[in-house]
Scaffold this motif. Sequence first.
Motif, PDB file in Angstrom:
ATOM      1  N   UNK A 106       1.516 -14.794   3.635  1.00 19.38           N
ATOM      2  CA  UNK A 106       2.444 -14.053   2.768  1.00 19.38           C
ATOM      3  C   UNK A 106       2.135 -14.315   1.301  1.00 19.38           C
ATOM      4  N   UNK A 107       1.873 -15.584   0.972  1.00 24.13           N
ATOM      5  CA  UNK A 107       1.530 -15.947  -0.405  1.00 24.13           C
ATOM      6  C   UNK A 107       0.248 -15.247  -0.849  1.00 24.13           C
ATOM      7  N   UNK A 108      -0.752 -15.206   0.036  1.00 26.42           N
ATOM      8  CA  UNK A 108      -2.013 -14.538  -0.300  1.00 26.42           C
ATOM      9  C   UNK A 108      -1.793 -13.040  -0.531  1.00 26.42           C
ATOM     10  N   UNK A 109      -0.926 -12.409   0.268  1.00 27.37           N
ATOM     11  CA  UNK A 109      -0.615 -10.990   0.086  1.00 27.37           C
ATOM     12  C   UNK A 109       0.052 -10.753  -1.267  1.00 27.37           C
ATOM     13  N   UNK A 110       0.990 -11.638  -1.615  1.00 25.05           N
ATOM     14  CA  UNK A 110       1.664 -11.538  -2.918  1.00 25.05           C
ATOM     15  C   UNK A 110       0.649 -11.658  -4.055  1.00 25.05           C
ATOM     16  N   UNK A 111      -0.314 -12.573  -3.902  1.00 23.31           N
ATOM     17  CA  UNK A 111      -1.320 -12.769  -4.938  1.00 23.31           C
ATOM     18  C   UNK A 111      -2.276 -11.583  -5.046  1.00 23.31           C
ATOM     19  N   UNK A 112      -2.537 -10.922  -3.931  1.00 24.31           N
ATOM     20  CA  UNK A 112      -3.378  -9.721  -3.958  1.00 24.31           C
ATOM     21  C   UNK A 112      -2.661  -8.597  -4.704  1.00 24.31           C
ATOM     22  N   UNK A 113      -1.363  -8.457  -4.451  1.00 32.69           N
ATOM     23  CA  UNK A 113      -0.562  -7.458  -5.171  1.00 32.69           C
ATOM     24  C   UNK A 113      -0.509  -7.798  -6.661  1.00 32.69           C
ATOM     25  N   UNK A 114      -0.346  -9.099  -6.966  1.00 30.75           N
ATOM     26  CA  UNK A 114      -0.300  -9.544  -8.366  1.00 30.75           C
ATOM     27  C   UNK A 114      -1.629  -9.266  -9.068  1.00 30.75           C
ATOM     28  N   UNK A 115      -2.727  -9.423  -8.350  1.00 33.73           N
ATOM     29  CA  UNK A 115      -4.053  -9.123  -8.917  1.00 33.73           C
ATOM     30  C   UNK A 115      -4.128  -7.659  -9.328  1.00 33.73           C
ATOM     31  N   UNK A 116      -3.616  -6.778  -8.463  1.00 36.44           N
ATOM     32  CA  UNK A 116      -3.602  -5.343  -8.781  1.00 36.44           C
ATOM     33  C   UNK A 116      -2.730  -5.061  -9.999  1.00 36.44           C
ATOM     34  N   UNK A 117      -1.568  -5.713 -10.056  1.00 36.63           N
ATOM     35  CA  UNK A 117      -0.648  -5.473 -11.169  1.00 36.63           C
ATOM     36  C   UNK A 117      -1.205  -5.968 -12.500  1.00 36.63           C
ATOM     37  N   UNK A 118      -1.947  -7.066 -12.467  1.00 35.62           N
ATOM     38  CA  UNK A 118      -2.533  -7.619 -13.690  1.00 35.62           C
ATOM     39  C   UNK A 118      -3.623  -6.708 -14.242  1.00 35.62           C
ATOM     40  N   UNK A 119      -4.441  -6.169 -13.337  1.00 31.24           N
ATOM     41  CA  UNK A 119      -5.550  -5.325 -13.795  1.00 31.24           C
ATOM     42  C   UNK A 119      -5.829  -4.201 -12.794  1.00 31.24           C
ATOM     43  N   UNK A 120      -4.979  -3.178 -12.771  1.00 31.79           N
ATOM     44  CA  UNK A 120      -5.154  -2.087 -11.809  1.00 31.79           C
ATOM     45  C   UNK A 120      -6.457  -1.313 -11.991  1.00 31.79           C
ATOM     46  N   UNK A 121      -6.960  -1.256 -13.230  1.00 28.84           N
ATOM     47  CA  UNK A 121      -8.183  -0.486 -13.487  1.00 28.84           C
ATOM     48  C   UNK A 121      -9.422  -1.129 -12.873  1.00 28.84           C
ATOM     49  N   UNK A 122      -9.417  -2.452 -12.749  1.00 28.83           N
ATOM     50  CA  UNK A 122     -10.587  -3.142 -12.193  1.00 28.83           C
ATOM     51  C   UNK A 122     -10.443  -3.434 -10.704  1.00 28.83           C
ATOM     52  N   UNK A 123      -9.270  -3.136 -10.151  1.00 26.08           N
ATOM     53  CA  UNK A 123      -9.038  -3.398  -8.730  1.00 26.08           C
ATOM     54  C   UNK A 123      -9.786  -2.371  -7.895  1.00 26.08           C
TER      55      UNK A 123
END
Length: 234
Positions: free
Chosen positions: A68-85
């Motif tokens: 669950x934590x890893x999923x949250x971090x993957x979503x956070x990665x997208x939110x931080x930089x959606x253009x590079x995701x």
Amino acid sequence: MQHDNNTGVIDTGNKVRRWITYVAGIYILTLGLSLAVRAGIGISPQSSLTRTMTLVLPPLTQGNFNLILEIIMLIATFLVSPKTFRAANLLAMIPALILALLLDFNLSLTTWIHLGSYPPKLVLLFFADAMLAFGLFLMIRANLVLMPIDMFVNTLQQKTGWKWGNIKTAFDCTLLALSATIGLLCLGAPHFIREGTIINAILVGQYIRLYFYLHNRYTTRKSTAPVISNPIAD
């Protein structure tokens, strides 16, 4: 996942060998995490949070909460930089799932460990941290897929320009604060945060440096070893 001067350690060869190394690293890492839990004198910030959650919501396992934590971090990665995701970033969930399964497996495998006195607990923690660090070392060497947590830290570093180590330290402290807060509010006191947490924070990095040093020394010695000629062939 980054480490200073890791270019000499990275394996750029056979992909199958690297995947074997990577999965072996995950297994050794989760075994180290499990043994640290069984030592009972404190675990890493990330593990303390996911372990605390197993007491708050006992039907779910530590592997479940880690995923669950890893999923949250993957979503956070997208939110931080959606253009590079990229869609390829979703592949990070494969090793995250493997880690979750192996963590629960190794936790069940080590349920028999019950240590009474403090010295054996300390020795077990030192050994557990050495295993955890060796698992990380193998994953760094394989150089395949970043776990979502490491991907998040890397993305934040690229976005802000802050030092990777400082971001990782701030991230770990945030998880530690969350673990303590949840423990205090839901359980009456923080759990799994003790001197072993500080020992883990210090030792794991030092162990990885040792493994890098030993690997570089081995490869240097191997490359400079004299070639013994065959007099019969000559």
